[in-house]
Motif scaffolding. Structure first.
Motif: not given
Length: 401
Positions: A327-338, A377-382
């Motif tokens: 699991a990685i943690v991205l900066e934002s919901l926008q970056e996660r979705d991209a 975390l919901e917005d960032r974890v992938v």
């Protein structure tokens, strides 16, 4: 990546991830987590078929239970058709009754809340820690201090008037939560702890396996877990009476008799079939190897993501994770979705963490503590591909990062 990373820089980083993942798993479609059947699975299935015992009565069921108990250090293990069934029964056995409340986390797979709903209980959601993704002791302490009161040796929720019967923390993605603190807190309030260890076979706190801290725990052997029985679960416990009760009520509560059909309470047809257990026995033989390879893959990912400035979830100090799913943690919901859109288009499967239970229709009315970390975390974890690769891994060259 920081928040002002340009779209061009993001695409470059995303492509680097795709290329790096293909260096581990090859150029075909890369699933999130696939099963590996390269041992005695076929032979044990043939043995099982030849024995004519293919349903829930058979030697492989007992053997599988013994293997899991020995590996985890639990005194008893009871095999079930899936992890959800295991959790349902475990909650019933620790005394959860209709209209009781069960404290758990909103950042979880739906099975956790489905199981307590089968028991007729109501979930109460307490926030997680960011570094474990599991129920946070500090949040639990605050919730209990604010809402719990003791009456006749039981904890009750002052807000709802319902009994707080149990607590179900989860070892998310195989990362051990702070289970010792959670159990200590719950003991102070006479709240039974049932560990949702569905994802953490092979994870430890110190030298002690997850799932051996609470009164009972449950494991899952779904097709995407570290080992699989196709579908399957397990209850583990050190309590002989609870283990015997678990085995009894998961076998339709049938009173032993050579030919009479007498059932003396409501039971469940939840026992694991012998065919599935045969797979499990073969998988258990290779579990140490699987765990070693997955730790190697996690180490490779850690070095790669460090070079990009992206945090990879790692086992907290003093614990060992099985790294079921990276699991990685991205900066934002926008970056996660991209990231999700790019990688899946490239044939590398990634997925977001689960939608919070409080955002689902069935549980949106439930009491919670604000869930600040869970929402963040919901917005960032992938999740990223974390299978055991086919064949031997190529030699790892950190200089190539």
């Amino acid at each position: 990546m920081n928040t002002n990373t340009s779209e061009r820089e993001s695409s470059t980083a995303f492509q680097a991830f795709v290329d790096f993942t293909r260096s581990i798993y090859g150029n075909d479609f890369i699933p999130l987590h696939r099963p590996v059947f390269e041992g005695n699975e076929k032979q044990y299935l043939i043995d099982c078929i030849d024995s004519n015992f293919v349903s829930s009565v058979g030697a492989k069921v007992t053997e599988f239970e013994q293997q899991v108990a020995a590996f985890t250090g639990a005194k008893y293990a009871v095999a079930t058709v899936n992890g959800t069934a295991a959790l349902h029964v475990a909650l019933q056995l620790v005394g959860v009754q209709r209209d009781d409340e069960v404290i758990t986390q909103a950042l979880t797979f739906i099975a956790t809340c489905n199981a307590l709903s089968y028991a007729g209980a109501h979930p109460v959601f307490v926030d997680v820690d960011r570094d474990t993704l599991g129920l946070g002791p500090a949040a639990l302490r605050q919730f209990l201090g604010q809402h719990a009161e003791m009456r006749d040796g039981c904890a009750y929720n002052k807000t709802t008037g319902r009994r707080l019967a149990a607590c179900v923390p989860m070892h998310t993605f195989g990362l051990p939560c702070r289970i010792e603190e959670i159990v200590s807190l719950c003991n102070d309030y006479s709240i039974a702890v049932v560990e949702d260890a569905a994802e953490s076979l092979g994870s430890y706190v110190g030298t002690r396996h997850t799932g051996t801290f609470g009164k009972m725990a449950t494991l899952s052997f779904n097709g995407n877990k570290v080992i699989t029985t196709g579908g399957g679960g397990m209850i583990i416990t050190d309590d002989a009476d609870l283990a015997a009760r678990a085995k009894y009520i998961t076998t339709t509560a049938k009173v032993p008799h050579p030919y009479e059909f007498v059932h003396d309470e409501i039971g469940y047809n939840y026992r694991l079939p012998n065919l599935n257990a045969a797979l499990g026995c073969a998988q258990m033989e290779r579990l140490p190897e699987f765990l070693a390879v997955k730790a190697d893959v996690a180490g490779r990912y850690a070095g790669f993501f460090e070079s990009l400035g992206i945090p990879l979830m790692r086992a907290p100090e003093g614990t060992t994770a099985n790294y079921w799913l990276g699991a990685i943690v991205l900066e934002s919901l926008q970056e996660r979705d991209a990231f999700l859109a790019f990688t899946n288009t490239q044939g590398v499967m990634t997925r977001p963490i689960w939608r919070l239970m409080t955002r689902l229709t069935m549980f949106q009315h439930c009491q919670h503590d604000g869930l600040a970390n869970s929402l963040w975390l919901e917005d960032r974890v992938v999740n990223i591909p974390s299978s055991v690769p086919n064949g031997a891994l190529p030699a790892f060259n950190p200089q190539a990062l």
